[in-house]
Design a protein around this motif. Structure first.
Motif, PDB file in Angstrom:
ATOM      1  N   ALA A   1       0.844  -1.192   0.000  1.00  0.00           N
ATOM      2  CA  ALA A   1       0.000   0.000   0.000  1.00  0.00           C
ATOM      3  C   ALA A   1       0.880   1.243   0.000  1.00  0.00           C
ATOM      4  N   ASP A   2       0.320   2.331  -0.489  1.00  0.00           N
ATOM      5  CA  ASP A   2       0.985   3.632  -0.414  1.00  0.00           C
ATOM      6  C   ASP A   2       0.562   4.296   0.887  1.00  0.00           C
ATOM      7  N   PRO A   3       1.500   4.554   1.813  1.00  0.00           N
ATOM      8  CA  PRO A   3       1.126   5.140   3.103  1.00  0.00           C
ATOM      9  C   PRO A   3       0.461   6.512   2.980  1.00  0.00           C
TER      10      PRO A   3
ATOM     11  N   LEU B   1      -4.017   2.984  -4.881  1.00  0.00           N
ATOM     12  CA  LEU B   1      -3.859   2.773  -6.315  1.00  0.00           C
ATOM     13  C   LEU B   1      -3.218   1.423  -6.623  1.00  0.00           C
ATOM     14  N   LEU B   2      -2.492   0.849  -5.658  1.00  0.00           N
ATOM     15  CA  LEU B   2      -1.850  -0.447  -5.881  1.00  0.00           C
ATOM     16  C   LEU B   2      -2.910  -1.548  -5.872  1.00  0.00           C
ATOM     17  N   GLU B   3      -2.928  -2.340  -6.945  1.00  0.00           N
ATOM     18  CA  GLU B   3      -3.917  -3.409  -7.065  1.00  0.00           C
ATOM     19  C   GLU B   3      -3.314  -4.812  -7.069  1.00  0.00           C
ATOM     20  N   GLU B   4      -2.082  -4.922  -7.554  1.00  0.00           N
ATOM     21  CA  GLU B   4      -1.485  -6.255  -7.687  1.00  0.00           C
ATOM     22  C   GLU B   4       0.020  -6.127  -7.844  1.00  0.00           C
ATOM     23  N   VAL B   5       0.717  -7.125  -7.320  1.00  0.00           N
ATOM     24  CA  VAL B   5       2.163  -7.256  -7.516  1.00  0.00           C
ATOM     25  C   VAL B   5       2.376  -8.644  -8.103  1.00  0.00           C
TER      26      VAL B   5
END
Length: 161
Positions: free
Chosen positions: A109-111, A119-123
């Motif tokens: 996650a973006d702190p 905005l992060l959905e997948e790695v």
């Protein structure tokens, strides 16, 4: 002007300096998929993020990799620079080779983004054919014309064109 996702507004109307990592393992590239930012439904890019005032590029990159992917890394050589300019977003991105030294892969996650506004959905680790199958508008331009993942480690020019 491009249509900006309101959740990405924190990054708009200013120049951001970003440290980004190229991590290749078992013929796969570590990538992060962001939700809609500018005129796209999703955006795949190498992990990385904004440098804080007083923070070194290496410290930033190590922090960002842990935040976004859960992986601890060692920073290798400087690879290339990319300028991203699609108003209202503008970023100068410095790419480094990175090697995993520990941690466990997860979607972070973006702190600076609140709950429900991430905005992060997948790695994921993606092989070259998987990267090539992603539509151009949905991936970082450093990934547009890859013939081999090694292309990312040996670009002989300074700015990605």
């Amino acid at each position: 002007m491009a249509k900006l996702n309101p959740d990405a507004a924190a990054y708009a109307d200013r120049l951001r300096v970003r440290a980004c990592g190229i991590c290749i393992q078992n013929e796969k590239l570590l990538l992060v998929r962001h939700g809609s930012t500018v005129d796209n439904s999703a955006f795949w890019a190498p992990p990385g993020g904004g440098v804080d005032y007083g923070e070194t590029l290496h410290s930033c990159l190590k922090r960002e990799l842990v935040e976004e992917t859960g992986l601890k890394v060692e920073i290798g050589k400087f690879l290339f620079t990319n300028e991203f300019l699609r108003p209202p977003l503008h970023a100068l991105e410095l790419f480094f080779e990175v090697h995993v030294t520990g941690g466990s892969l997860f979607t972070g996650a973006d702190p600076e983004m609140g709950t429900g506004k991430q905005l992060l959905e997948e790695v994921a680790w993606l092989a070259l054919p998987e990267i090539q199958a992603i539509p151009q508008q949905d991936k970082h331009r450093a990934l547009h014309y890859l013939l081999s993942l090694d292309d990312l480690l040996g670009l002989d020019h300074y700015f990605v064109g």
